[in-house]
Design a protein around this motif. Structure first.
Motif, PDB file in Angstrom:
ATOM      1  N   TRP A 138       0.746  -1.130   0.071  1.00 51.81           N
ATOM      2  CA  TRP A 138       0.054   0.004   0.162  1.00 51.81           C
ATOM      3  C   TRP A 138       0.684   1.214  -0.121  1.00 51.81           C
ATOM      4  O   TRP A 138       0.578   2.213  -0.970  1.00 51.81           O
ATOM      5  CB  TRP A 138      -1.092   0.176   1.205  1.00 51.81           C
ATOM      6  CG  TRP A 138      -1.826   1.116   1.490  1.00 51.81           C
ATOM      7  CD1 TRP A 138      -2.876   1.339   0.704  1.00 51.81           C
ATOM      8  CD2 TRP A 138      -1.682   2.421   2.125  1.00 51.81           C
ATOM      9  NE1 TRP A 138      -3.563   2.440   0.929  1.00 51.81           N
ATOM     10  CE2 TRP A 138      -2.625   3.104   1.948  1.00 51.81           C
ATOM     11  CE3 TRP A 138      -0.647   2.805   3.007  1.00 51.81           C
ATOM     12  CZ2 TRP A 138      -2.772   4.507   2.220  1.00 51.81           C
ATOM     13  CZ3 TRP A 138      -0.534   4.047   3.480  1.00 51.81           C
ATOM     14  CH2 TRP A 138      -1.754   4.781   3.240  1.00 51.81           C
ATOM     15  N   LYS A 139       1.843   1.152   0.740  1.00 50.51           N
ATOM     16  CA  LYS A 139       2.608   2.511   0.812  1.00 50.51           C
ATOM     17  C   LYS A 139       3.381   2.680  -0.497  1.00 50.51           C
ATOM     18  O   LYS A 139       3.910   3.847  -0.875  1.00 50.51           O
ATOM     19  CB  LYS A 139       4.000   2.092   1.984  1.00 50.51           C
ATOM     20  CG  LYS A 139       3.182   2.302   3.349  1.00 50.51           C
ATOM     21  CD  LYS A 139       4.303   2.180   4.591  1.00 50.51           C
ATOM     22  CE  LYS A 139       3.712   2.203   5.853  1.00 50.51           C
ATOM     23  NZ  LYS A 139       4.827   2.241   6.845  1.00 50.51           N
ATOM     24  N   GLN A 140       3.876   1.542  -1.136  1.00 45.28           N
ATOM     25  CA  GLN A 140       4.457   1.787  -2.234  1.00 45.28           C
ATOM     26  C   GLN A 140       3.695   2.207  -3.621  1.00 45.28           C
ATOM     27  O   GLN A 140       4.177   3.060  -4.198  1.00 45.28           O
ATOM     28  CB  GLN A 140       5.173   0.418  -2.768  1.00 45.28           C
ATOM     29  CG  GLN A 140       6.416  -0.148  -1.971  1.00 45.28           C
ATOM     30  CD  GLN A 140       6.581  -1.551  -2.365  1.00 45.28           C
ATOM     31  OE1 GLN A 140       5.948  -2.236  -3.299  1.00 45.28           O
ATOM     32  NE2 GLN A 140       7.769  -1.991  -1.867  1.00 45.28           N
ATOM     33  N   LYS A 141       2.391   1.763  -3.391  1.00 45.18           N
ATOM     34  CA  LYS A 141       1.413   2.409  -4.242  1.00 45.18           C
ATOM     35  C   LYS A 141       1.295   4.085  -3.759  1.00 45.18           C
ATOM     36  O   LYS A 141       0.998   4.399  -5.155  1.00 45.18           O
ATOM     37  CB  LYS A 141       0.079   1.613  -4.082  1.00 45.18           C
ATOM     38  CG  LYS A 141      -0.088   0.350  -4.643  1.00 45.18           C
ATOM     39  CD  LYS A 141      -1.259  -0.180  -4.785  1.00 45.18           C
ATOM     40  CE  LYS A 141      -1.472  -1.831  -5.098  1.00 45.18           C
ATOM     41  NZ  LYS A 141      -2.686  -2.248  -4.914  1.00 45.18           N
ATOM     42  N   GLN A 142       1.094   4.323  -2.534  1.00 48.42           N
ATOM     43  CA  GLN A 142       1.064   5.786  -2.428  1.00 48.42           C
ATOM     44  C   GLN A 142       2.060   6.587  -2.923  1.00 48.42           C
ATOM     45  O   GLN A 142       2.182   7.552  -3.532  1.00 48.42           O
ATOM     46  CB  GLN A 142       1.027   5.839  -1.244  1.00 48.42           C
ATOM     47  CG  GLN A 142      -0.374   5.240  -0.398  1.00 48.42           C
ATOM     48  CD  GLN A 142      -1.785   5.933  -1.079  1.00 48.42           C
ATOM     49  OE1 GLN A 142      -1.752   7.257  -1.201  1.00 48.42           O
ATOM     50  NE2 GLN A 142      -2.464   4.918  -1.366  1.00 48.42           N
ATOM     51  N   LEU A 143       3.412   5.780  -2.971  1.00 44.15           N
ATOM     52  CA  LEU A 143       4.435   6.689  -3.515  1.00 44.15           C
ATOM     53  C   LEU A 143       4.554   6.658  -4.925  1.00 44.15           C
ATOM     54  O   LEU A 143       4.832   7.990  -5.385  1.00 44.15           O
ATOM     55  CB  LEU A 143       5.983   6.087  -3.013  1.00 44.15           C
ATOM     56  CG  LEU A 143       6.363   6.164  -1.612  1.00 44.15           C
ATOM     57  CD1 LEU A 143       7.500   5.027  -1.374  1.00 44.15           C
ATOM     58  CD2 LEU A 143       6.715   7.543  -0.987  1.00 44.15           C
ATOM     59  N   LYS A 144       4.128   5.652  -5.502  1.00 46.25           N
ATOM     60  CA  LYS A 144       4.034   5.858  -7.102  1.00 46.25           C
ATOM     61  C   LYS A 144       2.970   6.881  -7.408  1.00 46.25           C
ATOM     62  O   LYS A 144       3.357   7.593  -8.514  1.00 46.25           O
ATOM     63  CB  LYS A 144       3.520   4.544  -7.449  1.00 46.25           C
ATOM     64  CG  LYS A 144       4.714   3.545  -7.679  1.00 46.25           C
ATOM     65  CD  LYS A 144       4.175   2.245  -8.009  1.00 46.25           C
ATOM     66  CE  LYS A 144       5.318   1.249  -8.190  1.00 46.25           C
ATOM     67  NZ  LYS A 144       4.792  -0.227  -8.934  1.00 46.25           N
ATOM     68  N   LYS A 145       1.873   7.065  -6.557  1.00 47.22           N
ATOM     69  CA  LYS A 145       0.778   7.940  -7.195  1.00 47.22           C
ATOM     70  C   LYS A 145       1.325   9.452  -6.886  1.00 47.22           C
ATOM     71  O   LYS A 145       1.245  10.421  -7.731  1.00 47.22           O
ATOM     72  CB  LYS A 145      -0.391   7.837  -6.178  1.00 47.22           C
ATOM     73  CG  LYS A 145      -1.101   6.683  -6.544  1.00 47.22           C
ATOM     74  CD  LYS A 145      -2.717   6.490  -5.826  1.00 47.22           C
ATOM     75  CE  LYS A 145      -3.288   5.278  -5.797  1.00 47.22           C
ATOM     76  NZ  LYS A 145      -4.526   5.221  -5.007  1.00 47.22           N
ATOM     77  N   LYS A 146       2.272   9.766  -5.912  1.00 42.66           N
ATOM     78  CA  LYS A 146       2.782  10.709  -5.457  1.00 42.66           C
ATOM     79  C   LYS A 146       3.744  11.473  -6.735  1.00 42.66           C
ATOM     80  O   LYS A 146       3.806  12.331  -7.056  1.00 42.66           O
ATOM     81  CB  LYS A 146       3.545  11.054  -4.204  1.00 42.66           C
ATOM     82  CG  LYS A 146       2.702  10.972  -2.959  1.00 42.66           C
ATOM     83  CD  LYS A 146       3.331  11.082  -1.798  1.00 42.66           C
ATOM     84  CE  LYS A 146       2.495  11.083  -0.490  1.00 42.66           C
ATOM     85  NZ  LYS A 146       3.175  11.047   0.824  1.00 42.66           N
ATOM     86  N   LYS A 147       4.307  10.254  -7.068  1.00 51.64           N
ATOM     87  CA  LYS A 147       5.407  10.583  -8.143  1.00 51.64           C
ATOM     88  C   LYS A 147       4.837  10.929  -9.703  1.00 51.64           C
ATOM     89  O   LYS A 147       5.107  11.818 -10.407  1.00 51.64           O
ATOM     90  CB  LYS A 147       6.273   9.475  -8.344  1.00 51.64           C
ATOM     91  CG  LYS A 147       7.345   9.160  -7.158  1.00 51.64           C
ATOM     92  CD  LYS A 147       8.085   8.075  -7.475  1.00 51.64           C
ATOM     93  CE  LYS A 147       9.279   7.660  -6.449  1.00 51.64           C
ATOM     94  NZ  LYS A 147      10.059   6.661  -6.550  1.00 51.64           N
ATOM     95  N   LEU A 148       3.782  10.200  -9.738  1.00 51.34           N
ATOM     96  CA  LEU A 148       2.889  10.489 -11.187  1.00 51.34           C
ATOM     97  C   LEU A 148       2.184  11.851 -10.988  1.00 51.34           C
ATOM     98  O   LEU A 148       2.102  12.556 -12.254  1.00 51.34           O
ATOM     99  CB  LEU A 148       1.794   9.494 -11.074  1.00 51.34           C
ATOM    100  CG  LEU A 148       2.177   7.970 -11.537  1.00 51.34           C
ATOM    101  CD1 LEU A 148       1.149   6.859 -11.448  1.00 51.34           C
ATOM    102  CD2 LEU A 148       3.084   8.130 -12.858  1.00 51.34           C
ATOM    103  N   LYS A 149       1.742  12.350  -9.850  1.00 55.86           N
ATOM    104  CA  LYS A 149       1.368  13.735  -9.589  1.00 55.86           C
ATOM    105  C   LYS A 149       2.413  14.623  -9.947  1.00 55.86           C
ATOM    106  O   LYS A 149       1.893  15.667 -10.340  1.00 55.86           O
ATOM    107  CB  LYS A 149       0.462  13.984  -8.275  1.00 55.86           C
ATOM    108  CG  LYS A 149      -0.545  13.020  -8.306  1.00 55.86           C
ATOM    109  CD  LYS A 149      -1.111  13.194  -6.908  1.00 55.86           C
ATOM    110  CE  LYS A 149      -2.448  12.270  -6.569  1.00 55.86           C
ATOM    111  NZ  LYS A 149      -3.012  12.707  -5.321  1.00 55.86           N
ATOM    112  N   LYS A 150       3.687  14.532  -9.708  1.00 55.34           N
ATOM    113  CA  LYS A 150       4.720  15.515  -9.890  1.00 55.34           C
ATOM    114  C   LYS A 150       4.949  15.957 -11.468  1.00 55.34           C
ATOM    115  O   LYS A 150       4.630  15.953 -12.294  1.00 55.34           O
ATOM    116  CB  LYS A 150       5.889  14.930  -9.161  1.00 55.34           C
ATOM    117  CG  LYS A 150       5.562  15.091  -7.782  1.00 55.34           C
ATOM    118  CD  LYS A 150       7.245  14.898  -7.125  1.00 55.34           C
ATOM    119  CE  LYS A 150       6.805  15.077  -5.419  1.00 55.34           C
ATOM    120  NZ  LYS A 150       8.216  14.678  -4.899  1.00 55.34           N
TER     121      LYS A 150
END
Length: 106
Positions: free
Chosen positions: A94-106
């Protein structure tokens, strides 16, 4: 008492705790546990179990109450690790998915 008579994990832990309470006067607290602490404790318990087996007559070590205590505690800790590990992996994913989402938003 045979460990394979216990059934699912929750009932196994309840029976092990009941056995420990009746025979040794304590139970394993399952509320605040983490896998590192459980692993560390398990290693110590298994070392003590081996020490007891080596100190006594090979035929009689299973009759020693402290040896039986180490067997039951070790089994409870192994069950706890089986319960902790899958939940921990799910949290990490779940934490890895959250990190990927943050990277995609940037």
């Amino acid at each position: 008492m045979k460990l394979n008579e216990f059934g699912d994990y929750a009932s196994q832990l309840k029976r092990i705790n009941r056995y420990l309470q009746e025979n040794f006067g304590y139970t394993i607290n399952m509320e605040s546990i983490d896998s590192e602490r459980v692993n560390s404790t398990l290693k110590k318990v298994l070392a003590r179990q081996a020490q007891l087996a080596n100190e006594t007559n090979v035929k009689d070590y299973h009759k020693i109450p402290e040896y039986n205590k180490t067997v039951m505690v070790a089994e409870a800790l192994k069950i706890l690790l089986k319960e902790i590990a899958p939940k921990r992996q799910a949290t990490q994913k779940w934490k890895q998915k959250q990190l990927k989402k943050k990277k995609l938003k940037k």
